[in-house]
Design a protein around this motif. Structure first.
Motif, PDB file in Angstrom:
ATOM      1  N   ARG A   8      21.675  25.740  31.289  1.00  0.00           N
ATOM      2  CA  ARG A   8      21.094  27.040  30.946  1.00  0.00           C
ATOM      3  C   ARG A   8      20.037  26.795  29.898  1.00  0.00           C
ATOM      4  O   ARG A   8      20.197  25.948  29.038  1.00  0.00           O
ATOM      5  N   ALA A  84      17.217  40.159  22.418  1.00  0.00           N
ATOM      6  CA  ALA A  84      17.913  40.806  23.534  1.00  0.00           C
ATOM      7  C   ALA A  84      17.104  40.612  24.807  1.00  0.00           C
ATOM      8  O   ALA A  84      15.893  40.793  24.817  1.00  0.00           O
ATOM      9  N   GLN A  85      17.805  40.201  25.831  1.00  0.00           N
ATOM     10  CA  GLN A  85      17.229  40.102  27.153  1.00  0.00           C
ATOM     11  C   GLN A  85      18.047  40.990  28.073  1.00  0.00           C
ATOM     12  O   GLN A  85      18.984  41.652  27.627  1.00  0.00           O
ATOM     13  N   LYS A  86      17.734  40.985  29.328  1.00  0.00           N
ATOM     14  CA  LYS A  86      18.384  41.901  30.260  1.00  0.00           C
ATOM     15  C   LYS A  86      19.902  41.778  30.238  1.00  0.00           C
ATOM     16  O   LYS A  86      20.609  42.764  30.155  1.00  0.00           O
ATOM     17  N   ARG A  87      20.421  40.571  30.263  1.00  0.00           N
ATOM     18  CA  ARG A  87      21.880  40.378  30.318  1.00  0.00           C
ATOM     19  C   ARG A  87      22.412  39.502  29.193  1.00  0.00           C
ATOM     20  O   ARG A  87      23.523  39.005  29.273  1.00  0.00           O
ATOM     21  N   HIS A  88      21.599  39.322  28.173  1.00  0.00           N
ATOM     22  CA  HIS A  88      22.014  38.405  27.109  1.00  0.00           C
ATOM     23  C   HIS A  88      21.471  38.894  25.771  1.00  0.00           C
ATOM     24  O   HIS A  88      20.296  39.205  25.653  1.00  0.00           O
ATOM     25  N   THR A  89      22.329  38.939  24.780  1.00  0.00           N
ATOM     26  CA  THR A  89      21.924  39.283  23.423  1.00  0.00           C
ATOM     27  C   THR A  89      22.408  38.158  22.507  1.00  0.00           C
ATOM     28  O   THR A  89      23.521  37.672  22.658  1.00  0.00           O
TER      29      THR A  89
END
Length: 144
Positions: A8, A84-89
């Protein structure tokens, strides 16, 4: 596929954080427990001592303290950041400190600090050594 390691993009910063924190019983350089070290570069010329500290993502007006006690320059900083991203903070925060010994002749009263592009540059002028100002120190015999 079990047993496969999934790569990742966020693993790389985690790896560097792990290495920076010390490896298996070999602690990283820290000024005090709970404080993280600050990466620095130092330069010494005839006229000045310059320290560049890597401090991205801070507000220099309220998050940085620079002090000189005796011949020790101390940097302290505190950072709080959230990405913050779409599915990850992810939260990154902590207190950072680094202390360095100033060279002989450092003039604390003339020190300056500039923060630009995540780099804090502290410049401390040096007292110029006067040519021909050497002194011979006589050696005395012990009277006993």
């Amino acid at each position: 596929m079990t047993g496969m390691l999934e790569w990742r993009p966020s693993m790389l910063p985690d790896l560097f954080d792990w290495i920076d924190s010390g490896l298996g019983g070999f602690p990283a350089h820290r000024s005090a427990p709970g404080l993280h070290g600050i990466r620095i570069e130092e330069q010494l010329t005839e006229d000045a001592y310059t320290l560049c500290a890597e401090l991205p993502g801070i507000d220099p007006d309220k998050d940085v303290e620079i002090s000189v006690t005796g011949d020790v320059l101390t940097l302290r900083a505190e950072r709080t950041a959230e990405s913050a991203q779409k599915r990850h903070t992810e939260f990154r925060y902590g207190a950072y400190a680094r202390a360095v010994r100033l060279p002989s002749g450092a003039r604390r009263d003339g020190a300056t600090a500039v923060y630009k592009d995540g780099i804090l540059t502290v410049t401390v002028p040096l007292a110029s050594a006067e040519k021909g100002s050497s002194r011979t120190i006589p050696v005395q015999r012990d009277p006993s």
